[in-house]
Enzyme design. Structure first.
Site, PDB file in Angstrom:
ATOM      1  N   LYS A  30       0.752  -1.299  -0.361  1.00 58.09           N
ATOM      2  CA  LYS A  30      -0.435   0.451  -0.011  1.00 58.09           C
ATOM      3  C   LYS A  30       0.968   1.591  -0.205  1.00 58.09           C
ATOM      4  O   LYS A  30       1.884   1.666   0.955  1.00 58.09           O
ATOM      5  CB  LYS A  30      -0.868   0.127   1.226  1.00 58.09           C
ATOM      6  N   LYS A  62       4.743  10.129  16.804  1.00 59.39           N
ATOM      7  CA  LYS A  62       2.759  10.293  17.049  1.00 59.39           C
ATOM      8  C   LYS A  62       2.743   9.813  18.725  1.00 59.39           C
ATOM      9  O   LYS A  62       3.201   9.137  18.493  1.00 59.39           O
ATOM     10  CB  LYS A  62       1.408   9.807  16.237  1.00 59.39           C
ATOM     11  N   MET A  95      -5.681   3.410  17.901  1.00 60.98           N
ATOM     12  CA  MET A  95      -5.300   3.202  17.118  1.00 60.98           C
ATOM     13  C   MET A  95      -4.542   4.059  16.143  1.00 60.98           C
ATOM     14  O   MET A  95      -4.691   4.416  14.609  1.00 60.98           O
ATOM     15  CB  MET A  95      -6.866   2.892  15.927  1.00 60.98           C
ATOM     16  N   GLY A  96      -4.311   5.163  16.493  1.00 59.46           N
ATOM     17  CA  GLY A  96      -3.772   6.792  16.031  1.00 59.46           C
ATOM     18  C   GLY A  96      -2.411   6.772  15.653  1.00 59.46           C
ATOM     19  O   GLY A  96      -2.281   7.340  15.023  1.00 59.46           O
ATOM     20  N   SER A 142      -4.141  12.179  15.515  1.00 60.55           N
ATOM     21  CA  SER A 142      -3.158  11.893  14.807  1.00 60.55           C
ATOM     22  C   SER A 142      -2.192  13.099  15.836  1.00 60.55           C
ATOM     23  O   SER A 142      -1.630  14.523  15.069  1.00 60.55           O
ATOM     24  CB  SER A 142      -2.942  13.109  13.683  1.00 60.55           C
ATOM     25  N   GLN A 185     -11.587   9.211  10.826  1.00 65.83           N
ATOM     26  CA  GLN A 185     -11.365   7.344  10.617  1.00 65.83           C
ATOM     27  C   GLN A 185     -12.083   7.318  12.119  1.00 65.83           C
ATOM     28  O   GLN A 185     -12.730   6.246  12.364  1.00 65.83           O
ATOM     29  CB  GLN A 185     -10.024   6.978  11.591  1.00 65.83           C
ATOM     30  N   ARG A 244      -9.980  -1.452   7.038  1.00 61.04           N
ATOM     31  CA  ARG A 244      -9.560  -2.993   7.732  1.00 61.04           C
ATOM     32  C   ARG A 244      -8.849  -1.754   9.072  1.00 61.04           C
ATOM     33  O   ARG A 244      -8.609  -2.946  10.553  1.00 61.04           O
ATOM     34  CB  ARG A 244      -8.056  -2.747   6.648  1.00 61.04           C
ATOM     35  N   GLY A 297      -2.803  -0.419  17.664  1.00 62.07           N
ATOM     36  CA  GLY A 297      -2.665  -0.376  15.832  1.00 62.07           C
ATOM     37  C   GLY A 297      -2.124  -0.274  15.381  1.00 62.07           C
ATOM     38  O   GLY A 297      -2.760   1.394  15.204  1.00 62.07           O
TER      39      GLY A 297
HETATM   40  P1  NAD Z   1      -8.761  12.748  10.683  1.00 61.77           P
HETATM   41  O1  NAD Z   1      -7.386  14.297  10.815  1.00 61.77           O
HETATM   42  O2  NAD Z   1      -9.406  12.870   9.920  1.00 61.77           O
HETATM   43  O3  NAD Z   1      -8.206  13.634  12.148  1.00 61.77           O
HETATM   44  C1  NAD Z   1      -7.670  13.747  13.345  1.00 61.77           C
HETATM   45  C2  NAD Z   1      -7.787  14.074  14.615  1.00 61.77           C
HETATM   46  O4  NAD Z   1      -6.953  14.130  15.256  1.00 61.77           O
HETATM   47  C3  NAD Z   1      -9.438  14.610  15.304  1.00 61.77           C
HETATM   48  O5  NAD Z   1      -9.507  14.503  15.922  1.00 61.77           O
HETATM   49  C4  NAD Z   1      -8.108  15.672  15.739  1.00 61.77           C
HETATM   50  O6  NAD Z   1      -9.116  16.814  16.724  1.00 61.77           O
HETATM   51  C5  NAD Z   1      -7.426  14.800  16.618  1.00 61.77           C
HETATM   52  N1  NAD Z   1      -5.752  15.735  16.920  1.00 61.77           N
HETATM   53  C6  NAD Z   1      -5.397  16.653  16.178  1.00 61.77           C
HETATM   54  N2  NAD Z   1      -4.340  17.096  16.466  1.00 61.77           N
HETATM   55  C7  NAD Z   1      -4.192  17.226  17.793  1.00 61.77           C
HETATM   56  C8  NAD Z   1      -3.332  17.391  19.158  1.00 61.77           C
HETATM   57  N3  NAD Z   1      -2.569  17.974  19.120  1.00 61.77           N
HETATM   58  N4  NAD Z   1      -4.005  16.669  20.039  1.00 61.77           N
HETATM   59  C9  NAD Z   1      -4.969  15.656  20.450  1.00 61.77           C
HETATM   60  N5  NAD Z   1      -6.001  15.177  19.305  1.00 61.77           N
HETATM   61  C10 NAD Z   1      -5.467  16.517  17.705  1.00 61.77           C
HETATM   62  O7  NAD Z   1      -7.734  11.731  10.958  1.00 61.77           O
HETATM   63  P2  NAD Z   1      -8.077  10.540  10.766  1.00 61.77           P
HETATM   64  O8  NAD Z   1      -7.880   9.907   9.476  1.00 61.77           O
HETATM   65  O9  NAD Z   1      -8.917  10.437  11.881  1.00 61.77           O
HETATM   66  O10 NAD Z   1      -6.620   9.477  11.581  1.00 61.77           O
HETATM   67  C11 NAD Z   1      -6.352  10.107  12.629  1.00 61.77           C
HETATM   68  C12 NAD Z   1      -4.832   9.008  12.928  1.00 61.77           C
HETATM   69  O11 NAD Z   1      -5.678   7.516  12.786  1.00 61.77           O
HETATM   70  C13 NAD Z   1      -4.258   9.595  12.321  1.00 61.77           C
HETATM   71  O12 NAD Z   1      -3.169  10.147  13.047  1.00 61.77           O
HETATM   72  C14 NAD Z   1      -4.230   8.484  11.527  1.00 61.77           C
HETATM   73  O13 NAD Z   1      -2.581   8.421  10.909  1.00 61.77           O
HETATM   74  C15 NAD Z   1      -4.074   7.364  11.956  1.00 61.77           C
HETATM   75  N6  NAD Z   1      -4.377   5.770  11.018  1.00 61.77           N
HETATM   76  C16 NAD Z   1      -3.746   4.947  11.843  1.00 61.77           C
HETATM   77  C17 NAD Z   1      -4.306   3.611  11.075  1.00 61.77           C
HETATM   78  C18 NAD Z   1      -4.066   2.050  11.882  1.00 61.77           C
HETATM   79  O14 NAD Z   1      -3.811   1.258  11.152  1.00 61.77           O
HETATM   80  N7  NAD Z   1      -2.967   2.652  13.342  1.00 61.77           N
HETATM   81  C19 NAD Z   1      -4.636   4.122   9.918  1.00 61.77           C
HETATM   82  C20 NAD Z   1      -5.159   4.721   9.484  1.00 61.77           C
HETATM   83  C21 NAD Z   1      -5.485   6.267  10.464  1.00 61.77           C
END
Ligand code: NAD
Length: 319
Positions: free
Chosen positions: A66, A224, A217-218, A197, A137, A109, A290
């Protein structure tokens, strides 16, 4: 090779399909039949990230990658911040098999992995779900979580409160009472999903009650962080892939602080195959780190390709 565009994915792969595919993949990883290659992840500047997650599942006939990343300015352009594409290859010949839109698949996923962890590790009587985060997400996470426990209500916190109403809409659609709360109210939750994030911990040890399951999961990149390392240090740790957990996952910070090491972290696949019993007591805090593995992406993309072929959808091209 078959091109399966993003627009087709919603009709081809359901959350249930993603759940089954991710469970099978984690189990195959635990049995040593499938493995992920090292992740490549590069900062492009201005918060943008780009990278490659790849792997081989020989028994499942899957080899691929990917390619994708996170572009925080995309929302303002009307497209999601995550942009990714999955490429599948024939593991015997290396010939390209398919190119599949990876945006919805990533959300499906990721939510499937989180729900799988809740199903296998949260207490059976868990009724209050906490969510930290309200971005793209988060809604997928909530939709997947309702499939594995009988939640009575959802409480949520987000650094940017103006994003919470969208998550509240998902809860309303699912018939669940929803309340925006301060982080200190997360002690009411029996399972908490973190999906932000954030570069610094939001959820502290004092915000989490004994017996809670955390699905973190983030954090999928170095730097991060969602959870206080002391909380990671006192939880029983599970992950999709240990190598990723300690390097780019939530555990990276507790590892750096010398609180945990690889040996403390159990692959969720080991719980699925029965090699690990999972939760050991009602009072234990369990934490699933995750990080998102390439094999998850290949597994859901393979479902999309199979369905597209069955229905004569997608675009066949010679390469
Ligand atoms: P998004 O950009 O739509 O949302 C970001 C989120 O993070 C929002 O809730 C925002 O308010 C919050 N945020 C931003 N800065 C912050 C801070 N300083 N402190 C606390 N919260 C903060 O992103 P998304 O698409 O919802 O993805 C969220 C996270 O999940 C990202 O870090 C992304 O990389 C990660 N992710 C992980 C996987 C995995 O497999 N583990 C898969 C997809 C996405």
């Amino acid at each position: 090779m078959l091109i399966v565009p993003e627009a087709l994915i919603a009709d081809l792969v359901s959350p249930e399909d993603a759940y089954e595919a991710v469970a099978a993949t984690f189990a195959a990883m635990a049995r040593g039949e499938a493995y992920n290659f090292p992740v490549v992840r590069e900062a492009l500047g201005e918060g943008r990230q780009y990278g490659f997650k790849s792997g081989l599942d020989r028994a499942g006939g899957m080899l691929g990658v990917k390619a994708g990343g996170y572009f925080p300015g995309n929302m303002a352009r009307g497209i999601t911040n995550h942009q990714s594409t999955v490429y599948l290859f024939d593991p015997d010949t290396g010939r390209p098999v398919a190119m599949v839109g990876g945006n919805l698949l990533t959300a499906l996923r990721t939510a499937a992995a989180s729900a799988l962890s809740i199903d296998r590790l949260a207490r059976k009587d868990a009724r209050v779900l906490g969510i930290v985060g309200a971005g793209h997400q988060a809604g997928f996470q909530l939709r997947a979580a309702v499939r594995v426990r009988k939640w009575e209500r959802v409480i949520a916190w987000n650094l940017h409160p103006e994003m919470l109403p969208k998550l509240a809409e998902v809860a309303a659609e699912l018939g669940l009472p929803f309340e925006a709360v301060g982080l200190e109210r997360m002690v009411e939750a029996e399972a908490i999903i973190t999906i932000t994030s954030s570069p610094a911990a939001s959820l502290m040890a004092a915000h989490v009650s004994p017996g809670t399951h955390l699905a973190c999961m983030g954090t999928d990149t170095k730097g991060k962080q969602e959870v206080q390392p002391a909380l990671v240090g006192k939880a029983r740790l599970f992950t999709d892939e240990v190598a990723q957990s300690v390097s780019i996952g939530e555990a990276q910070h507790a590892v750096a602080a010398g609180m945990v090491s690889d040996a403390d972290i159990v692959p969720l696949g080991a719980v699925l195959t029965g090699a690990d019993a999972g939760r050991r007591s009602e009072a234990e805090i369990t934490l699933f780190d995750g990080t998102g593995v390439g094999l998850q992406d290949l597994a859901v993309a393979a479902v999309a390709v199979q369905r597209a072929r069955e229905r004569g959808l997608g675009v066949e091209v010679s390469v």
